[in-house]
Design a protein around this motif. Structure first.
Motif, PDB file in Angstrom:
ATOM      1  N   SER A  36       7.663   0.708  -5.770  1.00 17.64           N
ATOM      2  CA  SER A  36       8.614   0.693  -7.070  1.00 17.64           C
ATOM      3  C   SER A  36       7.923   1.632  -8.086  1.00 17.64           C
ATOM      4  N   LEU A  37       9.035   2.141  -8.877  1.00 20.42           N
ATOM      5  CA  LEU A  37       8.782   2.960  -9.892  1.00 20.42           C
ATOM      6  C   LEU A  37      10.014   2.809 -11.023  1.00 20.42           C
ATOM      7  N   ASP A  38       9.535   2.884 -12.398  1.00 23.02           N
ATOM      8  CA  ASP A  38      10.443   2.433 -13.240  1.00 23.02           C
ATOM      9  C   ASP A  38      10.914   3.935 -13.933  1.00 23.02           C
ATOM     10  N   VAL A  39      12.090   4.273 -13.370  1.00 26.91           N
ATOM     11  CA  VAL A  39      12.678   5.420 -14.116  1.00 26.91           C
ATOM     12  C   VAL A  39      14.223   5.173 -14.489  1.00 26.91           C
ATOM     13  N   THR A  40      14.791   6.037 -15.387  1.00 30.22           N
ATOM     14  CA  THR A  40      16.271   5.966 -15.929  1.00 30.22           C
ATOM     15  C   THR A  40      17.190   5.925 -14.681  1.00 30.22           C
ATOM     16  N   TYR A  41      17.030   6.942 -13.860  1.00 30.92           N
ATOM     17  CA  TYR A  41      18.001   7.321 -12.993  1.00 30.92           C
ATOM     18  C   TYR A  41      17.733   6.912 -11.500  1.00 30.92           C
ATOM     19  N   ASP A  42      16.853   7.622 -10.847  1.00 23.81           N
ATOM     20  CA  ASP A  42      16.581   7.539  -9.420  1.00 23.81           C
ATOM     21  C   ASP A  42      15.390   8.162  -8.948  1.00 23.81           C
ATOM     22  N   TYR A  43      14.882   7.904  -7.903  1.00 20.10           N
ATOM     23  CA  TYR A  43      13.436   8.425  -7.241  1.00 20.10           C
ATOM     24  C   TYR A  43      13.514   8.130  -5.788  1.00 20.10           C
ATOM     25  N   ASN A  44      12.725   9.119  -5.298  1.00 17.20           N
ATOM     26  CA  ASN A  44      12.364   8.941  -4.128  1.00 17.20           C
ATOM     27  C   ASN A  44      10.780   9.261  -3.711  1.00 17.20           C
ATOM     28  N   ILE A  45      10.104   9.038  -2.589  1.00 17.72           N
ATOM     29  CA  ILE A  45       8.828   9.425  -2.309  1.00 17.72           C
ATOM     30  C   ILE A  45       8.914  10.094  -1.103  1.00 17.72           C
ATOM     31  N   THR A  46       7.881  11.057  -1.064  1.00 16.40           N
ATOM     32  CA  THR A  46       8.010  12.120  -0.154  1.00 16.40           C
ATOM     33  C   THR A  46       6.583  12.554   0.607  1.00 16.40           C
ATOM     34  N   SER A  47       5.766  11.989   0.124  1.00 19.45           N
ATOM     35  CA  SER A  47       4.275  12.401   0.597  1.00 19.45           C
ATOM     36  C   SER A  47       3.209  11.381   0.441  1.00 19.45           C
ATOM     37  N   ILE A  48       2.319  11.141   1.333  1.00 17.79           N
ATOM     38  CA  ILE A  48       1.129  10.142   1.228  1.00 17.79           C
ATOM     39  C   ILE A  48       0.010  10.923   1.758  1.00 17.79           C
ATOM     40  N   THR A  49      -1.260  10.623   1.218  1.00 13.10           N
ATOM     41  CA  THR A  49      -2.376  10.872   1.507  1.00 13.10           C
ATOM     42  C   THR A  49      -3.357   9.897   1.080  1.00 13.10           C
ATOM     43  N   HIS A  50      -4.750  10.163   1.512  1.00 17.16           N
ATOM     44  CA  HIS A  50      -5.924   9.023   1.033  1.00 17.16           C
ATOM     45  C   HIS A  50      -7.113   9.570   1.167  1.00 17.16           C
ATOM     46  N   ASP A  51      -8.202   9.035   0.395  1.00 17.67           N
ATOM     47  CA  ASP A  51      -9.503   9.112   0.616  1.00 17.67           C
ATOM     48  C   ASP A  51     -10.063   7.872   0.933  1.00 17.67           C
ATOM     49  N   ASP A  52     -11.668   7.969   0.592  1.00 17.05           N
ATOM     50  CA  ASP A  52     -12.119   6.758   1.290  1.00 17.05           C
ATOM     51  C   ASP A  52     -11.930   5.503   0.617  1.00 17.05           C
ATOM     52  N   ASN A  53     -11.196   5.317  -0.550  1.00 16.37           N
ATOM     53  CA  ASN A  53     -10.847   4.460  -1.249  1.00 16.37           C
ATOM     54  C   ASN A  53      -9.374   3.991  -1.510  1.00 16.37           C
ATOM     55  N   TYR A  54      -8.585   5.009  -1.682  1.00  7.49           N
ATOM     56  CA  TYR A  54      -7.109   4.750  -2.261  1.00  7.49           C
ATOM     57  C   TYR A  54      -6.248   5.610  -1.298  1.00  7.49           C
ATOM     58  N   PHE A  55      -4.945   5.125  -1.564  1.00  9.15           N
ATOM     59  CA  PHE A  55      -3.786   5.869  -1.252  1.00  9.15           C
ATOM     60  C   PHE A  55      -3.154   6.439  -2.455  1.00  9.15           C
ATOM     61  N   TYR A  56      -2.700   7.640  -2.175  1.00  7.82           N
ATOM     62  CA  TYR A  56      -1.779   8.804  -3.249  1.00  7.82           C
ATOM     63  C   TYR A  56      -0.553   8.858  -2.505  1.00  7.82           C
ATOM     64  N   ILE A  57       0.276   8.520  -3.430  1.00  7.88           N
ATOM     65  CA  ILE A  57       1.915   8.618  -3.030  1.00  7.88           C
ATOM     66  C   ILE A  57       2.811   9.632  -3.969  1.00  7.88           C
ATOM     67  N   LEU A  58       3.176  10.527  -3.595  1.00  9.44           N
ATOM     68  CA  LEU A  58       3.971  11.433  -4.258  1.00  9.44           C
ATOM     69  C   LEU A  58       5.613  10.864  -4.421  1.00  9.44           C
ATOM     70  N   ALA A  59       5.778  10.715  -5.617  1.00  7.78           N
ATOM     71  CA  ALA A  59       7.208  10.337  -6.026  1.00  7.78           C
ATOM     72  C   ALA A  59       7.992  11.299  -6.814  1.00  7.78           C
ATOM     73  N   ASN A  60       9.223  11.490  -6.599  1.00 10.34           N
ATOM     74  CA  ASN A  60      10.068  12.520  -7.435  1.00 10.34           C
ATOM     75  C   ASN A  60      11.102  11.731  -8.264  1.00 10.34           C
ATOM     76  N   GLU A  61      11.157  11.994  -9.576  1.00 11.46           N
ATOM     77  CA  GLU A  61      12.035  11.337 -10.319  1.00 11.46           C
ATOM     78  C   GLU A  61      13.174  12.238 -10.645  1.00 11.46           C
ATOM     79  N   TYR A  62      14.413  11.730 -10.370  1.00 10.86           N
ATOM     80  CA  TYR A  62      15.813  12.499 -10.801  1.00 10.86           C
ATOM     81  C   TYR A  62      16.495  12.241 -12.029  1.00 10.86           C
ATOM     82  N   ASP A  63      17.144  13.090 -12.417  1.00 12.03           N
ATOM     83  CA  ASP A  63      17.874  12.815 -13.486  1.00 12.03           C
ATOM     84  C   ASP A  63      19.626  12.561 -13.158  1.00 12.03           C
ATOM     85  N   GLN A  64      20.437  12.423 -13.904  1.00 10.72           N
ATOM     86  CA  GLN A  64      21.631  12.008 -13.379  1.00 10.72           C
ATOM     87  C   GLN A  64      22.442  13.119 -12.515  1.00 10.72           C
TER      88      GLN A  64
END
Length: 293
Positions: A74-102
């Motif tokens: 989930s990501l709080d945006v005005t219009y739309d978004y998607n996620i396109t990439s994921i990676t991790h280190d020893d402790n956490y995941f990191y997820i790339l999300a793109n936010e779009y306008d109208q």
């Protein structure tokens, strides 16, 4: 981030493990989960494969590729978004999300730091425009670095106004909640033309490329380098190469993303073998390769 726009053409190749320097272990149709691999990220951790796509992360058992979980991101945006990439280190995941306008343009990019998938810890922001975008994020755990693959489309080729896309790698730094990017290398050795993805094998970095050889057609390769040299020296010679032109019949040139689990190299590709035109469309597949190094 389609590899090609239907303007290039190549001849057919048949899979040859000797020429590829890799054994093709399996080829799995992903169309039940994703429409195309060009906006999908892959990661591997603790014998699990993760696909990041649209607004979900799919978790698979890597031994039999059975789906175990589908996490909503989930990501709080005005219009739309998607996620396109994921990676991790020893402790956490990191997820790339793109936010779009109208209009559908990317106006802001977010890296979600999650202690577990779906359990956010922090969100970092990067303001962008539709010509300059982060397309992959990767953690290099061996050098304690975060990097991004980044494309800039406002480069001009030749004497006309033909715009081409060039690819660069950037170090990622966080300033409070904002993402700061620093180019890898110095000005004259930054360009990574045709670079599509990268991943790590201990202190080495694997990069996937494509090249247009005109009469011969489009050829691709996955090259392995010493990562410290790769970050600083443009003309570093690879110590090993997998020739992706021999991974199928005109199918597997563009590796959209990949991850190495210590034994197998997992690659996201699209089978866009329609009249031998490379379009970035077609059926999305997950390839499981065993390199012959």
């Amino acid at each position: 981030m389609d590899c090609f726009k239907g303007t290039e053409r190549r001849i057919d190749f048949s899979y040859d493990p000797e020429k590829a320097n890799a054994d093709l272990i399996s080829k799995t149709d992903l169309s039940v989960y994703v429409d195309s691999c060009n906006n999908v990220g892959i990661d591997f951790k603790d014998n699990k494969l993760y696909l990041a796509s649209d607004k979900k992360v799919f978790q698979f058992n890597s031994n039999n590729l059975t789906l175990e979980n589908a996490y909503n991101i989930s990501l709080d945006v005005t219009y739309d978004y998607n996620i396109t990439s994921i990676t991790h280190d020893d402790n956490y995941f990191y997820i790339l999300a793109n936010e779009y306008d109208q209009t559908g343009d990317i106006i802001k990019q977010h890296i979600l730091k999650e202690i577990a998938i779906g359990n956010k810890l922090e969100i970092y922001h990067y303001f962008t425009n539709n010509n300059n975008n982060i397309i992959r994020v990767k953690c290099d755990p061996y050098n304690n670095l975060f990097l991004s693959l980044y494309f800039i489309s406002n480069y001009y080729y030749g004497d006309d106004d033909h715009i081409i896309t060039k690819y660069f790698m950037f170090y990622i730094n966080y300033n409070n909640k904002n993402i700061e990017l620093t180019r890898v290398g110095i000005d004259y050795n930054l360009e990574r033309k045709g670079l599509q993805s990268f991943c790590y094998n201990h202190n080495d970095i694997l990069s996937s490329y494509w090249e247009n050889h005109d009469e011969i057609g489009i050829t691709g390769s996955i090259d392995i380098y010493n990562s410290n040299n790769y970050y600083t020296v443009w003309n570093t010679k690879p110590s090993y190469t997998i020739n992706t032109s021999y991974l199928g019949d005109d199918d597997f040139v563009c590796i959209y993303d990949m991850v190495f689990d210590g034994t197998y190299l997992w690659c996201l590709v699209n089978d866009d073998d329609k009249d031998a035109w490379i379009t970035g469309g077609g059926t999305p597949y997950l390839l499981k390769l065993k390199p012959r190094w």
